[in-house]
Write an enzyme that holds these catalytic residues in place. Structure first.
Site, PDB file in Angstrom:
ATOM      1  CB  CYS A   2      43.849 -32.441  44.970  1.00 44.55           C
ATOM      2  SG  CYS A   2      44.667 -32.728  43.405  1.00 44.55           S
ATOM      3  CG  HIS A 501      28.504 -15.991   8.217  1.00 48.46           C
ATOM      4  ND1 HIS A 501      28.490 -15.355   6.999  1.00 48.46           N
ATOM      5  CD2 HIS A 501      27.624 -15.309   9.004  1.00 48.46           C
ATOM      6  CE1 HIS A 501      27.663 -14.316   7.045  1.00 48.46           C
ATOM      7  NE2 HIS A 501      27.116 -14.278   8.257  1.00 48.46           N
TER       8      HIS A 501
END
Ligand code: F6R
Length: 600
Positions: A2, A501
């Site tokens: 912010c 894999h």
């Protein structure tokens, strides 16, 4: 995350705060608001989910004191009700807050039981009601804010406006806040970038200090007592105004700026690499002091750190590992460790908390940041500015490149005096470093023609794979991250050898697969595996879709850049931006994100 801004002056305070918030808005843009007071006691208060620009201020703005906020939502939805500034029960006091109040639930229960009316869902609201109570007995707004802050747990940067007196007070604890004086008024802001168009100097508000802004200027309180004003600091180069460019978005201009950024880093740091000059200038202990290097960071900065870590391990055989800052609570720290903490903002809460948890002895921390005045920089043992200049686009581009090149210079300088690094290899690495700006420039030029075709081809693709090997893996990771954050499409990176894999199952007809080519011939096997399943391979190797002719054609891997094919990141940034624009997204402000992540 912010942004906070506050100002006191003869008139025009709300307009000045609005201008400051516009400069901070890239840090959080879910909602915004301003509360202001005029000399005649009139109060103006506006909140919006429509961005700072939609906050109106009077053309002949009579306000003399104002506070404002631009929000990145943590607690509570993105609504006007949850936007800051937040008001007390009486309507006299307003506050804006950055950070997290960890004991907000307990305080809320107490406050409600005592009769306070809380109207938002946000943790921050407890602060204004605590202030309301404290002001009943306190001698001043500063004393009341000090007392209210003593009830809080967590982190905060708070500005408070008393609309009865027109006084503003501010305090911080674990969240940045600065104060500055300009010709048109005095300011407090969460980042000096809010006011760099007006000031050349600023002062850091240290943890638990309180400052008061009124018509007399800025007064300092330390631990609740009147205190001397801390020394002023000069606004760093990295916070001055952004460079204009040919694009209407900052990100495009920041990508374009990369050759110049690379050139300025190489020109200023490369001459100081040899004989450990740069390393010594940073007052780092000799490289032999260290038995390992640990890289600490988040997101893009972590990727940059991995590339830098590779230089220590590949060239110096100094073990290096990278730790995700938010995941290192259980890390085992050994003495003789050099920690390199990378953070473009220097205010990332995850990095700061990881830093705080480090053992006090045996560890040396080097901060590599684009904000040498940041909390991280102030706390580290040594600091190096990565000299990227202001980066406004939320997605890091030129700061990534700058972090890699700056870190590489430091690593090479440290290793330059070590017998671990052969002179022939050191010379080749220096040559590769000097070549980097031109390679980045060429990548920009060549891929400028290729990217539009890729954007059309992949506009409908729901997911993307990024592959690399060795030093190319971090650039694949960075390409996937840029694509996710800008296009909101799924993107995954894998070391190419891992494809078979499992991830190969993701590849179907037309699946886009970007391959970062570091010159490893085994990539051809992975590419063949993808193409056999109908995947669409884009080989990214700097200057074009084919293997770069600029890389040394040598079988000696130690003569290739130890930081991998850095220029490959350029087309990946360009593609992510181009696809996001094609999809109608705001590339400077991707949804749900913020530039400086000051919450854990
Ligand atoms: C992505 C991006 C983030 C940041 C991360 C750490 O484009 O910018 O992943 O790299 O939030 O931020 P800093 O570098 O400020 O610590």
């Amino acid at each position: 995350m912010c942004g906070i801004a506050a100002s006191v002056g003869r008139h025009g305070a709300a307009s000045r705060v609005k201008a400051a918030l516009e400069r901070l808005e890239y840090r959080g843009y879910d909602s915004a608001g301003i509360a202001a007071r005029s000399a005649d006691g009139g109060v103006a208060y506006a909140r919006t989910v429509g961005g700072v620009a939609s906050l109106g201020t009077a053309p002949d703005d009579p306000t003399t004191a104002a506070i404002g906020h631009t929000r990145w939502a943590t607690h509570g939805g993105v609504t006007e009700r949850n936007a800051h500034p937040l008001r007390d029960c009486t309507g006299r006091l307003f506050i804006a807050h950055n950070g997290i109040i960890e004991n907000a639930d307990i305080l809320r229960t107490e406050l409600v039981a005592a009769g306070h009316r809380l109207t938002s869902d946000v943790d921050s609201e407890v602060i204004v009601h605590l202030l309301e109570d404290a002001l009943i007995t306190a001698v001043s707004l500063a004393a009341a804010l000090f007392a209210a802050a003593e009830r809080l747990r967590g982190s905060w940067a708070v500005v408070a406006l008393d609309t009865l007196t027109g006084e503003i007070a501010a305090t911080a604890h674990g969240s940045p806040l600065i104060a500055a004086e300009a010709a048109d008024g005095v300011y407090v802001a969460s980042d000096v970038g809010a006011v760099t168009d007006r000031v050349t100097e600023f002062r850091v508000i240290d943890d638990d200090d309180v400052v008061v802004l009124d018509s007399a200027g800025i007064r300092w309180w330390g631990a609740g007592q009147s205190a001397p004003t801390p020394a002023a600091r000069t606004v760093p180069r990295s916070h001055r105004s952004p460079v204009a460019g040919r694009h209407s978005d900052h990100m495009g201009n920041e990508i374009d700026e990369q050759p110049a950024v690379a050139r300025s880093i190489v020109n200023s740091l490369a001459p100081r690499i040899a004989e450990g000059a740069l390393w010594n200038d940073l007052a780092l202990p000799p490289i032999e002091t260290f038995e390992r290097v640990v890289i600490l960071g988040c997101g893009t900065s972590l990727h940059a750190g991995r590339a830098v870590g590779g230089v220590f391990s590949k060239l110096g055989r100094l073990p290096s590992r990278a730790l995700v800052a938010s995941e290192c609570a259980d890390a085992v720290w050994e003495p003789r460790t050099l920690v390199i903490a990378l953070s473009q903002s220097g205010e990332t809460a995850d990095v700061l908390r990881a830093f705080e948890a480090l053992p006090r002895t045996g560890i040396t921390v080097l901060a590599l940041t684009n904000n040498p005045m940041s909390t991280l920089a102030r706390r580290a043992d040594a600091v190096i500015d990565c000299l990227a200049g202001p980066e406004i686009g939320v997605a890091a581009t030129k700061t990534f490149l700058a972090q890699v090149l700056t870190g590489v210079c430091v690593a090479l300088s440290g290793l330059s005096t070590s017998p671990r690094l052969a002179p022939r290899v050191f010379a080749a690495q220096q040559r590769a470093l000097h070549h980097a700006p031109a390679a980045i420039e060429r990548a920009l030029r060549v891929w400028g023609d290729i990217v539009p075709g890729l954007t059309n081809r992949f506009a409908e693709a729901p997911g993307f794979l990024f592959l690399g090997r060795g030093g190319g893996v971090v650039y694949a990771a960075e390409g996937a991250l840029k694509l996710k954050e800008l296009t909101y499409r799924w993107a995954e990176h894998q070391p190419a050898g891992e494809l078979k894999h499992g991830p190969l199952a993701l590849v179907g007809q037309g699946t886009p697969v970007f391959v970062v080519d570091d010159g490893d011939p085994r990539l051809d096997v992975s590419i063949a595996e993808v193409e056999a399943r109908g995947g669409h391979v884009v080989r990214v190797s700097g200057p074009g879709p084919q293997t770069s002719p600029s890389r040394p054609s040598t079988s000696d891997a130690l003569l290739l850049p130890a930081w991998g094919p850095l220029d490959a990141v350029v087309p990946l940034q360009m593609f992510a931006r181009a696809l996001a624009l094609h999809l109608g997204h705001n590339v400077d402000r991707p949804r749900n994100l913020a530039k400086s992540v000051t919450v854990q």
